[in-house]
Design a protein around this motif. Structure first.
Motif, PDB file in Angstrom:
ATOM      1  N   PHE A   1       0.908  -1.216   0.196  1.00  0.00           N
ATOM      2  CA  PHE A   1      -0.141   0.041  -0.060  1.00  0.00           C
ATOM      3  C   PHE A   1       1.156   1.171   0.084  1.00  0.00           C
ATOM      4  CE2 PHE A   1       1.173  -0.579   4.289  1.00  0.00           C
ATOM      5  CZ  PHE A   1       0.850   0.785   4.863  1.00  0.00           C
ATOM      6  N   GLN A   2       1.846   1.080   1.354  1.00  0.00           N
ATOM      7  CA  GLN A   2       2.956   2.140   0.126  1.00  0.00           C
ATOM      8  C   GLN A   2       3.676   2.830  -0.766  1.00  0.00           C
ATOM      9  OE1 GLN A   2       7.187   1.962   1.790  1.00  0.00           O
ATOM     10  NE2 GLN A   2       7.501   3.618   3.133  1.00  0.00           N
ATOM     11  N   GLU A   3       3.968   2.055  -1.446  1.00  0.00           N
ATOM     12  CA  GLU A   3       4.376   2.975  -2.840  1.00  0.00           C
ATOM     13  C   GLU A   3       2.763   3.122  -3.827  1.00  0.00           C
ATOM     14  OE1 GLU A   3       7.611   0.536  -4.242  1.00  0.00           O
ATOM     15  OE2 GLU A   3       8.965   0.633  -2.480  1.00  0.00           O
ATOM     16  N   ASN A   4       2.252   2.469  -3.806  1.00  0.00           N
ATOM     17  CA  ASN A   4       0.936   2.460  -4.064  1.00  0.00           C
ATOM     18  C   ASN A   4      -0.196   3.614  -4.306  1.00  0.00           C
ATOM     19  OD1 ASN A   4       1.137   0.437  -6.147  1.00  0.00           O
ATOM     20  ND2 ASN A   4      -0.138  -0.819  -4.646  1.00  0.00           N
ATOM     21  N   TYR A   5      -0.415   4.382  -2.445  1.00  0.00           N
ATOM     22  CA  TYR A   5       0.028   4.843  -1.781  1.00  0.00           C
ATOM     23  C   TYR A   5       0.138   6.498  -2.493  1.00  0.00           C
ATOM     24  CZ  TYR A   5      -1.889   9.349   1.417  1.00  0.00           C
ATOM     25  OH  TYR A   5      -1.933   9.785   1.176  1.00  0.00           O
ATOM     26  N   LEU A   6       1.696   6.114  -2.172  1.00  0.00           N
ATOM     27  CA  LEU A   6       2.383   7.789  -3.081  1.00  0.00           C
ATOM     28  C   LEU A   6       2.295   8.629  -4.185  1.00  0.00           C
ATOM     29  CD1 LEU A   6       5.299   6.791  -0.229  1.00  0.00           C
ATOM     30  CD2 LEU A   6       3.906   8.571  -0.344  1.00  0.00           C
ATOM     31  N   ALA A   7       2.759   6.117  -4.921  1.00  0.00           N
ATOM     32  CA  ALA A   7       2.471   7.059  -6.630  1.00  0.00           C
ATOM     33  C   ALA A   7       0.989   7.630  -6.531  1.00  0.00           C
ATOM     34  CB  ALA A   7       2.432   6.426  -7.301  1.00  0.00           C
ATOM     35  N   SER A   8      -0.145   7.464  -6.048  1.00  0.00           N
ATOM     36  CA  SER A   8      -1.270   8.156  -6.597  1.00  0.00           C
ATOM     37  C   SER A   8      -1.286   8.994  -5.805  1.00  0.00           C
ATOM     38  CB  SER A   8      -2.621   7.229  -5.508  1.00  0.00           C
ATOM     39  OG  SER A   8      -2.600   5.574  -6.481  1.00  0.00           O
ATOM     40  N   PHE A   9      -0.250   9.590  -4.995  1.00  0.00           N
ATOM     41  CA  PHE A   9      -1.089  10.983  -4.345  1.00  0.00           C
ATOM     42  C   PHE A   9      -0.367  11.461  -4.903  1.00  0.00           C
ATOM     43  CE2 PHE A   9       0.872  14.274  -1.647  1.00  0.00           C
ATOM     44  CZ  PHE A   9       0.290  14.841  -0.913  1.00  0.00           C
TER      45      PHE A   9
END
Length: 80
Positions: free
Chosen positions: A27-35
């Motif tokens: 979730f960490q990298e997916n969240y940051l990429a989305s943000f």
């Protein structure tokens, strides 16, 4: 909002996700990429030290892997 910018995220985590069967649970990298995508930034690189909670030897291997990936990430962004 911030189109044209580049972001390099340097992170450490206790487990292993990148290029493993658990990658979909990262979730960490997916969240940051989305943000950052929401902000208009699509040029994102990740330098990751994984396995930080798996004992000193594995932690040091994760750190060494992260350090080794720095140059590739910088080249991706034409920073070297």
């Amino acid at each position: 909002m911030a189109g044209g910018k580049k972001v390099i995220v340097v992170s450490a985590r206790g487990g292993f996700y990148h290029q493993t069967p658990l990658q979909s649970m990262d979730f960490q990298e997916n969240y940051l990429a989305s943000f950052f995508g929401f902000l208009g930034i699509s040029d994102i690189g990740f330098i990751r030290a994984e396995g930080a909670s798996k004992g000193e030897e594995i932690k040091q291997q994760g750190i060494a892997s992260a350090i080794a990936s720095i140059n590739d990430t910088l080249q991706k962004f034409n920073l070297v």
